[in-house]
Design a protein around this motif. Structure first.
Motif, PDB file in Angstrom:
ATOM      1  N   TYR A 250       9.545  -2.080  -8.205  1.00  0.00           N
ATOM      2  CA  TYR A 250       9.501  -0.625  -8.102  1.00  0.00           C
ATOM      3  C   TYR A 250      10.887  -0.019  -8.289  1.00  0.00           C
ATOM      4  O   TYR A 250      11.901  -0.667  -8.032  1.00  0.00           O
ATOM      5  CB  TYR A 250       8.979  -0.215  -6.729  1.00  0.00           C
ATOM      6  CG  TYR A 250       7.471  -0.286  -6.579  1.00  0.00           C
ATOM      7  CD1 TYR A 250       6.673   0.752  -7.039  1.00  0.00           C
ATOM      8  CD2 TYR A 250       6.861  -1.379  -5.980  1.00  0.00           C
ATOM      9  CE1 TYR A 250       5.297   0.700  -6.907  1.00  0.00           C
ATOM     10  CE2 TYR A 250       5.479  -1.443  -5.841  1.00  0.00           C
ATOM     11  CZ  TYR A 250       4.705  -0.390  -6.305  1.00  0.00           C
ATOM     12  OH  TYR A 250       3.346  -0.443  -6.174  1.00  0.00           O
ATOM     13  N   TYR A 251      10.903   1.236  -8.695  1.00  0.00           N
ATOM     14  CA  TYR A 251      12.172   1.960  -8.821  1.00  0.00           C
ATOM     15  C   TYR A 251      11.935   3.453  -8.656  1.00  0.00           C
ATOM     16  O   TYR A 251      10.853   3.955  -8.940  1.00  0.00           O
ATOM     17  CB  TYR A 251      12.814   1.668 -10.183  1.00  0.00           C
ATOM     18  CG  TYR A 251      11.847   1.772 -11.333  1.00  0.00           C
ATOM     19  CD1 TYR A 251      11.107   0.656 -11.738  1.00  0.00           C
ATOM     20  CD2 TYR A 251      11.632   2.979 -11.992  1.00  0.00           C
ATOM     21  CE1 TYR A 251      10.183   0.752 -12.774  1.00  0.00           C
ATOM     22  CE2 TYR A 251      10.708   3.084 -13.024  1.00  0.00           C
ATOM     23  CZ  TYR A 251       9.987   1.953 -13.409  1.00  0.00           C
ATOM     24  OH  TYR A 251       9.063   2.060 -14.429  1.00  0.00           O
ATOM     25  N   LEU A 252      12.949   4.128  -8.202  1.00  0.00           N
ATOM     26  CA  LEU A 252      12.887   5.588  -8.019  1.00  0.00           C
ATOM     27  C   LEU A 252      12.794   6.288  -9.366  1.00  0.00           C
ATOM     28  O   LEU A 252      13.516   5.936 -10.291  1.00  0.00           O
ATOM     29  CB  LEU A 252      14.160   6.083  -7.332  1.00  0.00           C
ATOM     30  CG  LEU A 252      14.175   6.314  -5.832  1.00  0.00           C
ATOM     31  CD1 LEU A 252      15.497   6.965  -5.461  1.00  0.00           C
ATOM     32  CD2 LEU A 252      13.019   7.181  -5.379  1.00  0.00           C
ATOM     33  N   ILE A 253      11.923   7.274  -9.479  1.00  0.00           N
ATOM     34  CA  ILE A 253      11.938   8.064 -10.713  1.00  0.00           C
ATOM     35  C   ILE A 253      12.263   9.529 -10.437  1.00  0.00           C
ATOM     36  O   ILE A 253      12.146  10.374 -11.311  1.00  0.00           O
ATOM     37  CB  ILE A 253      10.604   7.975 -11.494  1.00  0.00           C
ATOM     38  CG1 ILE A 253       9.426   8.433 -10.661  1.00  0.00           C
ATOM     39  CG2 ILE A 253      10.384   6.567 -11.999  1.00  0.00           C
ATOM     40  CD1 ILE A 253       8.121   8.483 -11.441  1.00  0.00           C
ATOM     41  N   LYS A 254      12.653   9.815  -9.191  1.00  0.00           N
ATOM     42  CA  LYS A 254      13.099  11.169  -8.881  1.00  0.00           C
ATOM     43  C   LYS A 254      14.501  11.102  -8.316  1.00  0.00           C
ATOM     44  O   LYS A 254      14.901  10.108  -7.724  1.00  0.00           O
ATOM     45  CB  LYS A 254      12.180  11.795  -7.832  1.00  0.00           C
ATOM     46  CG  LYS A 254      10.851  12.255  -8.384  1.00  0.00           C
ATOM     47  CD  LYS A 254      10.284  13.339  -7.463  1.00  0.00           C
ATOM     48  CE  LYS A 254       9.366  14.260  -8.207  1.00  0.00           C
ATOM     49  NZ  LYS A 254       9.216  15.552  -7.556  1.00  0.00           N
TER      50      LYS A 254
ATOM     51  N   ASN B 264       0.817  -1.216   0.000  1.00  0.00           N
ATOM     52  CA  ASN B 264       0.000   0.000   0.000  1.00  0.00           C
ATOM     53  C   ASN B 264       0.850   1.265   0.000  1.00  0.00           C
ATOM     54  O   ASN B 264       0.537   2.240  -0.676  1.00  0.00           O
ATOM     55  CB  ASN B 264      -0.895   0.035   1.243  1.00  0.00           C
ATOM     56  CG  ASN B 264      -1.893  -1.108   1.257  1.00  0.00           C
ATOM     57  OD1 ASN B 264      -2.324  -1.586   0.214  1.00  0.00           O
ATOM     58  ND2 ASN B 264      -2.244  -1.566   2.448  1.00  0.00           N
ATOM     59  N   ILE B 265       1.894   1.212   0.780  1.00  0.00           N
ATOM     60  CA  ILE B 265       2.758   2.378   0.910  1.00  0.00           C
ATOM     61  C   ILE B 265       3.445   2.697  -0.414  1.00  0.00           C
ATOM     62  O   ILE B 265       3.460   3.839  -0.871  1.00  0.00           O
ATOM     63  CB  ILE B 265       3.801   2.138   2.022  1.00  0.00           C
ATOM     64  CG1 ILE B 265       3.100   1.977   3.376  1.00  0.00           C
ATOM     65  CG2 ILE B 265       4.808   3.269   2.067  1.00  0.00           C
ATOM     66  CD1 ILE B 265       3.990   1.423   4.464  1.00  0.00           C
ATOM     67  N   LEU B 266       3.981   1.661  -1.040  1.00  0.00           N
ATOM     68  CA  LEU B 266       4.691   1.884  -2.302  1.00  0.00           C
ATOM     69  C   LEU B 266       3.739   2.390  -3.383  1.00  0.00           C
ATOM     70  O   LEU B 266       4.106   3.230  -4.215  1.00  0.00           O
ATOM     71  CB  LEU B 266       5.384   0.595  -2.748  1.00  0.00           C
ATOM     72  CG  LEU B 266       6.512   0.135  -1.831  1.00  0.00           C
ATOM     73  CD1 LEU B 266       7.119  -1.176  -2.318  1.00  0.00           C
ATOM     74  CD2 LEU B 266       7.603   1.194  -1.743  1.00  0.00           C
TER      75      LEU B 266
ATOM     76  N   LYS C 292       1.800   6.768  -6.857  1.00  0.00           N
ATOM     77  CA  LYS C 292       0.757   7.695  -7.289  1.00  0.00           C
ATOM     78  C   LYS C 292       1.177   9.145  -7.085  1.00  0.00           C
ATOM     79  O   LYS C 292       0.727  10.043  -7.789  1.00  0.00           O
ATOM     80  CB  LYS C 292      -0.536   7.428  -6.524  1.00  0.00           C
ATOM     81  CG  LYS C 292      -1.228   6.163  -6.980  1.00  0.00           C
ATOM     82  CD  LYS C 292      -2.508   5.927  -6.183  1.00  0.00           C
ATOM     83  CE  LYS C 292      -3.195   4.645  -6.661  1.00  0.00           C
ATOM     84  NZ  LYS C 292      -4.265   4.212  -5.731  1.00  0.00           N
ATOM     85  N   ALA C 293       2.017   9.345  -6.095  1.00  0.00           N
ATOM     86  CA  ALA C 293       2.460  10.702  -5.803  1.00  0.00           C
ATOM     87  C   ALA C 293       3.640  11.112  -6.690  1.00  0.00           C
ATOM     88  O   ALA C 293       4.137  12.227  -6.612  1.00  0.00           O
ATOM     89  CB  ALA C 293       2.834  10.823  -4.334  1.00  0.00           C
ATOM     90  N   GLY C 294       4.095  10.169  -7.514  1.00  0.00           N
ATOM     91  CA  GLY C 294       5.118  10.546  -8.489  1.00  0.00           C
ATOM     92  C   GLY C 294       6.556  10.321  -8.067  1.00  0.00           C
ATOM     93  O   GLY C 294       7.473  10.770  -8.748  1.00  0.00           O
ATOM     94  N   PHE C 295       6.757   9.621  -6.951  1.00  0.00           N
ATOM     95  CA  PHE C 295       8.132   9.363  -6.528  1.00  0.00           C
ATOM     96  C   PHE C 295       8.692   8.091  -7.154  1.00  0.00           C
ATOM     97  O   PHE C 295       9.876   7.994  -7.411  1.00  0.00           O
ATOM     98  CB  PHE C 295       8.220   9.265  -5.007  1.00  0.00           C
ATOM     99  CG  PHE C 295       7.807  10.520  -4.300  1.00  0.00           C
ATOM    100  CD1 PHE C 295       8.643  11.625  -4.296  1.00  0.00           C
ATOM    101  CD2 PHE C 295       6.573  10.606  -3.678  1.00  0.00           C
ATOM    102  CE1 PHE C 295       8.257  12.805  -3.657  1.00  0.00           C
ATOM    103  CE2 PHE C 295       6.181  11.777  -3.041  1.00  0.00           C
ATOM    104  CZ  PHE C 295       7.020  12.882  -3.026  1.00  0.00           C
ATOM    105  N   LEU C 296       7.811   7.122  -7.337  1.00  0.00           N
ATOM    106  CA  LEU C 296       8.256   5.828  -7.828  1.00  0.00           C
ATOM    107  C   LEU C 296       7.608   5.461  -9.155  1.00  0.00           C
ATOM    108  O   LEU C 296       6.520   5.920  -9.478  1.00  0.00           O
ATOM    109  CB  LEU C 296       7.902   4.733  -6.808  1.00  0.00           C
ATOM    110  CG  LEU C 296       8.422   4.891  -5.385  1.00  0.00           C
ATOM    111  CD1 LEU C 296       7.994   3.696  -4.533  1.00  0.00           C
ATOM    112  CD2 LEU C 296       9.942   5.013  -5.386  1.00  0.00           C
ATOM    113  N   GLY C 297       8.316   4.614  -9.902  1.00  0.00           N
ATOM    114  CA  GLY C 297       7.721   3.969 -11.052  1.00  0.00           C
ATOM    115  C   GLY C 297       7.632   2.486 -10.756  1.00  0.00           C
ATOM    116  O   GLY C 297       8.230   2.008  -9.789  1.00  0.00           O
TER     117      GLY C 297
END
Lengths: 138, 138
Positions: A64-68, A43-45, A50-55
DNA sequence: ATAAAACCTACAAATTATATAGAGTAAATG
DNA sequence: CATTTACTCTATATAATTTGTAGGTTTTAT
């Protein structure tokens, strides 16, 4: 204090930051390394995505991976996203403002005034410190 | 965010500070002025008394009164008393320390390191600001 | 004595945080 | 194209904490 949700979010972001060049990372991998319930972390990820931190990538080889950039993720944004207001009172919150029920006149409230100052000072720190600072300390 | 308990405590302390020379003040008076449940406030004032901030007088003509100088009551003390830790994580709390369950090695935890800095900066503010500052703003 | 008001303990209700369940969707692979 | 993998989504369950209430006890002034 931060909720576990937010604390876990920081752990997960840190893990993803450390393994930035490894492509997509499994929820399971993070949850095992940090002793976090798999489903809870899921849920957290998702929220972080959704908030745009992860892809993310579905299916085999997914994860998952960081997109910022870590230096573009201040602590304040993560805390606000998962825990809500940083201010100590609803009547001084910038992002989650609500008047205090017990207060008849906010303009004359000394507590309000002082808490605005506290908020501003707190924000200075939480906006300055970023995921990069956490990573630099590991 | 502060709990209502702590917020109410600040309201009560402020009220008592403003009426310092009026002798003992009724719980009812404070609870009515600030729309706070009488019984709830009772508990709060009792805690503040036990912690040495307030004095009280029982029976007719009784009530509560400040026994410390407002400038000697930093926000940090009230928050710690009623809300607990100021630190954002148990593993960086000075007064309520606990290791994080999900953390195998606190020494290598970047989050821990950063949160120590955040705690220190936060404390600077909350130890500097006192009841006097609230009073000066009313 | 009586009334007023703080003191005390315990509990009840409401809210929030934490965790889980299970079905759905997308992607890779042979 | 069937199977497996792994994220997505919604809903619900459980636990913990916060907030508030009840009712009696003690102290004091008059």
């Amino acid at each position: 204090m931060l909720s576990k949700k937010t604390k876990y979010a920081f752990h997960a972001l840190t893990y993803l930051g450390k393994n930035k060049d490894q492509g997509a990372i499994l929820i399971s991998e993070i949850s095992e390394k940090h002793n976090i319930s798999h489903k809870f972390l899921e849920n957290i990820l998702l929220e972080l995505k959704k908030a745009g931190f992860l892809g993310s990538k579905k299916g085999k080889g997914g994860g998952y991976y960081l997109i910022k950039e870590p230096r573009e993720i201040p602590l304040s944004r993560i805390i606000r996203l998962l825990d809500g207001p940083i201010a100590l009172l609803p009547c001084v919150s910038l992002n989650y403002y609500e008047p205090c029920e017990e207060c008849e006149n906010q303009e004359q409230c000394g507590l309000n005034k002082v808490m605005i100052e506290v908020r501003d000072e707190t924000l200075k720190i939480l906006e300055m410190k970023t995921l990069q600072d956490i990573l630099s300390n590991e």
